[in-house]
Design an enzyme around this catalytic site. Structure first.
Site, mmCIF file in Angstrom:
data_model
loop_
_atom_site.group_PDB
_atom_site.id
_atom_site.type_symbol
_atom_site.label_atom_id
_atom_site.label_comp_id
_atom_site.label_asym_id
_atom_site.label_seq_id
_atom_site.Cartn_x
_atom_site.Cartn_y
_atom_site.Cartn_z
ATOM 1 N N GLY A 127 -25.742 11.293 25.457
ATOM 2 C CA GLY A 127 -26.258 11.620 26.792
ATOM 3 C C GLY A 127 -25.504 10.873 27.874
ATOM 4 O O GLY A 127 -26.031 9.913 28.452
ATOM 5 N N SER A 129 -22.968 12.816 30.327
ATOM 6 C CA SER A 129 -22.718 13.668 31.497
ATOM 7 C C SER A 129 -24.012 14.118 32.174
ATOM 8 O O SER A 129 -25.030 14.350 31.523
ATOM 9 C CB SER A 129 -21.939 14.914 31.078
ATOM 10 N N GLU A 244 -14.125 7.829 20.681
ATOM 11 C CA GLU A 244 -14.283 9.283 20.751
ATOM 12 C C GLU A 244 -12.927 9.960 20.912
ATOM 13 O O GLU A 244 -12.613 10.923 20.223
ATOM 14 C CB GLU A 244 -15.209 9.640 21.923
HETATM 15 C C1 LIG Z 1 -18.160 21.964 24.888
HETATM 16 C C2 LIG Z 1 -18.540 20.723 25.636
HETATM 17 C C3 LIG Z 1 -19.231 19.709 24.977
HETATM 18 C C4 LIG Z 1 -19.645 18.571 25.676
HETATM 19 N N1 LIG Z 1 -20.409 17.638 25.025
HETATM 20 C C5 LIG Z 1 -20.893 16.578 25.722
HETATM 21 C C6 LIG Z 1 -21.795 15.661 25.106
HETATM 22 O O1 LIG Z 1 -22.173 15.801 23.934
HETATM 23 N N2 LIG Z 1 -22.264 14.645 25.845
HETATM 24 C C7 LIG Z 1 -21.895 14.433 27.139
HETATM 25 O O2 LIG Z 1 -22.337 13.468 27.741
HETATM 26 N N3 LIG Z 1 -21.058 15.300 27.764
HETATM 27 C C8 LIG Z 1 -20.558 16.358 27.080
HETATM 28 N N4 LIG Z 1 -19.716 17.259 27.700
HETATM 29 C C9 LIG Z 1 -19.435 17.083 29.132
HETATM 30 C C10 LIG Z 1 -17.999 16.665 29.419
HETATM 31 O O3 LIG Z 1 -17.761 15.336 29.067
HETATM 32 C C11 LIG Z 1 -17.743 16.950 30.901
HETATM 33 O O4 LIG Z 1 -17.788 18.358 31.068
HETATM 34 C C12 LIG Z 1 -16.405 16.419 31.358
HETATM 35 O O5 LIG Z 1 -16.436 15.017 31.421
HETATM 36 C C13 LIG Z 1 -15.989 16.991 32.742
HETATM 37 O O6 LIG Z 1 -17.002 16.814 33.669
HETATM 38 P P1 LIG Z 1 -17.526 18.042 34.562
HETATM 39 O O7 LIG Z 1 -17.846 19.170 33.646
HETATM 40 O O8 LIG Z 1 -18.622 17.521 35.417
HETATM 41 O O9 LIG Z 1 -16.294 18.479 35.437
HETATM 42 P P2 LIG Z 1 -15.785 17.801 36.782
HETATM 43 O O10 LIG Z 1 -15.813 16.311 36.606
HETATM 44 O O11 LIG Z 1 -16.519 18.383 37.933
HETATM 45 O O12 LIG Z 1 -14.272 18.244 36.814
HETATM 46 C C14 LIG Z 1 -13.876 19.538 37.277
HETATM 47 C C15 LIG Z 1 -12.349 19.585 37.292
HETATM 48 O O13 LIG Z 1 -11.837 18.633 38.236
HETATM 49 C C16 LIG Z 1 -10.910 17.747 37.613
HETATM 50 N N5 LIG Z 1 -11.068 16.383 38.129
HETATM 51 C C17 LIG Z 1 -12.228 15.722 38.330
HETATM 52 N N6 LIG Z 1 -11.980 14.475 38.798
HETATM 53 C C18 LIG Z 1 -10.635 14.352 38.895
HETATM 54 C C19 LIG Z 1 -9.758 13.301 39.302
HETATM 55 N N7 LIG Z 1 -10.242 12.107 39.688
HETATM 56 N N8 LIG Z 1 -8.417 13.514 39.254
HETATM 57 C C20 LIG Z 1 -7.903 14.719 38.852
HETATM 58 N N9 LIG Z 1 -8.704 15.758 38.464
HETATM 59 C C21 LIG Z 1 -10.035 15.580 38.476
HETATM 60 C C22 LIG Z 1 -11.294 17.774 36.132
HETATM 61 O O14 LIG Z 1 -10.192 17.423 35.304
HETATM 62 C C23 LIG Z 1 -11.724 19.233 35.942
HETATM 63 O O15 LIG Z 1 -10.573 20.029 35.739
HETATM 64 C C24 LIG Z 1 -19.289 18.405 27.044
HETATM 65 C C25 LIG Z 1 -18.568 19.409 27.686
HETATM 66 C C26 LIG Z 1 -18.200 20.556 27.020
HETATM 67 C C27 LIG Z 1 -17.448 21.628 27.753
#
Ligand SMILES: Cc1cc2nc3c(=O)[nH]c(=O)nc-3n(C[C@H](O)[C@H](O)[C@H](O)COP(=O)(O)OP(=O)(O)OC[C@H]3O[C@@H](n4cnc5c(N)ncnc54)[C@H](O)[C@@H]3O)c2cc1C
Length: 397
Positions: A127, A129, A244
């Site tokens: 937990g 994100s 991880e």
């Molecule tokens: C299939 C799947 C399984 C997952 N499983 C888990 C889980 O079990 N537990 C958990 O906690 N989370 C999980 N996640 C969440 C995952 O870790 C997040 O989706 C990820 O960290 C990206 O965050 P976000 O989706 O909020 O995208 P955002 O952070 O909003 O990013 C959107 C885009 O902007 C880019 N970006 C953002 N900030 C920057 C920066 N500073 N510089 C350059 N580019 C940037 C990103 O690279 C991305 O392309 C999972 C996600 C998926 C898709």
């Protein structure tokens, strides 16, 4: 690092290979070979079989129940598991939270949680994100307020893999609004059956239920479930992320897929398929070279692990290389499937999932689902752009 394997390592490889051929539940390997999706009971059966042999937690120190293997033996074991076509273990308990528990937990926490993880009696979810805190994880807003000997947790986690299977979830929660947002974050382990925990499914583009939202409404969590000090969770969380990111390589599984691609290409070729086969061969060879480079990088990154240290920032290099290679492989499968790769996601939980789909090559539906799901690999565990930022910082750019 000396890459040659000793006679003992080769003997170890044969022992592991024989185990997967003769002792490990063949039905689970057969299901995956048949393109089926695994259910929780399959994962439990797989992990309990490995646990019975003492092989479920190769990376754990022997004092907590690890098999005491060398780093080379651990690498060989992973190779043989994937070569046999067995599923990888569910990582959240075994690979992610367990090292945090045995490194930072109290003796009571170690005896409460590690034994159940090691015997596959409990499954965990991660937990981290939240809706407004993915890449910018430290902006998380799920709050834990101290009330006597409990924290009261309110908030929401999202994209939580396999939370619908999980018995426990480890969470980052905010216990204080500090000047630096990385401060004031606490690492809490929460029993999923606690009143106020709600799991809401998210169906992904491959038609599968892998992800969830997890809502916490007035959830009372004993203070004893906190790992380490209050407000210091970021330190433990970062350590966990390095484990991880190193865990994504799956080199042997990718080699199997490349062999499968070669077989399918040969079939398509002798059937006179109309596509540019030379171009396909060139791209397949390029992916194979990419995989060789990934393997070497993984072997290099094993050196600090052998010395008992956590993986360093090279974990980010492995994360990018492994996930981009995985995506390139799924693209080649989809290309071979041609028109049969049109998205249709039959329920593949039963042995007869192909009934009515006999006209479509057996590999096409699983390959298409894998292609769509693999898009997520460059997002989860820290998106590719974030890994590049980490590498650039390390290089002083
Ligand atoms: C299939 C799947 C399984 C997952 N499983 C888990 C889980 O079990 N537990 C958990 O906690 N989370 C999980 N996640 C969440 C995952 O870790 C997040 O989706 C990820 O960290 C990206 O965050 P976000 O989706 O909020 O995208 P955002 O952070 O909003 O990013 C959107 C885009 O902007 C880019 N970006 C953002 N900030 C920057 C920066 N500073 N510089 C350059 N580019 C940037 C990103 O690279 C991305 O392309 C999972 C996600 C998926 C898709």
């Amino acid at each position: 690092m000396d890459m040659r394997q000793s006679a003992e390592d080769e003997a170890f490889r044969q022992t592991v290979r024989t185990y997967f051929r003769e002792t490990y539940p063949a039905g689970i390997i057969a299901k995956l070979a048949n393109g089926q999706t695994l259910k929780k009971q399959d994962m439990v059966a797989s992990e309990q079989a490995l646990s019975a042999r003492g092989w479920l937690a190769p990376g754990w120190p022997a004092e907590y129940g690890g098999p005491g293997w060398t780093i080379t033996q651990r690498f060989i074991f992973d190779e043989e598991l994937e070569r046999a076509g067995a599923p990888n273990v569910s990582p959240m308990g075994l690979l992610y939270v367990a090292p945090v528990i045995y490194t930072f937990g109290t003796p009571e926490q170690k005896s409460r949680w590690l034994g159940d993880i090691l015997s596959a009696r409990t499954f965990w979810a991660q937990g981290y994100s939240e809706p407004e805190a993915g890449s910018d994880l430290a902006s998380l807003r799920t709050r834990a307020v101290l009330d006597g000997d409990h924290y009261v947790v309110d908030g929401e986690k999202i994209w939580t893999s396999d939370a619908h299977y999980a018995d426990w979830i480890f969470c980052l929660v905010r216990t204080e609004d500090a000047a630096r947002k990385q401060d004031g974050i606490t690492f809490l382990c929460i029993d999923m059956t606690t009143p106020g925990v709600q799991v809401v499914p998210i169906i992904t583009i491959d038609g599968g239920h892998h992800l969830n939202r997890v809502v916490f409404d007035n959830v009372r969590v004993p203070v004893d479930n906190r790992i380490g000090d209050e407000g210091k969770g970021w330190t433990y969380a970062r350590r966990l992320l390095s484990y991880e990111r190193t865990s994504y390589a799956h080199v042997a599984a990718k080699r199997r897929q490349i062999e499968d691609l070669k077989g399918l290409l040969a079939e398509a070729s002798s059937a006179g398929a109309a596509f540019d086969q030379d171009d396909f061969r060139r791209r397949l060879a390029a992916v194979e070279v990419q995989l060789d480079a990934l393997e070497m990088t993984v072997l290099r990154a094993l050196a600090p692990l052998a010395a008992g240290q956590a993986p360093g920032d090279e974990a980010s290099i492995i994360k990018i290389a492994a996930t981009e290679t995985a995506q390139a492989i799924t693209e080649l499968f989809v290309e071979l499937a041609g028109v049969h790769a049109l998205p249709k996601f039959p329920d593949r939980s039963g042995a007869d999932w192909r009934a009515g789909l006999e006209a479509i090559p057996a590999f096409a539906a699983p390959a298409t689902a894998a292609y769509f799901l693999a898009r997520a690999q460059t997002i989860y565990g820290g998106a590719t752009e974030i890994q590049k930022n980490i590498i650039a910082r390390q290089l002083g750019l």
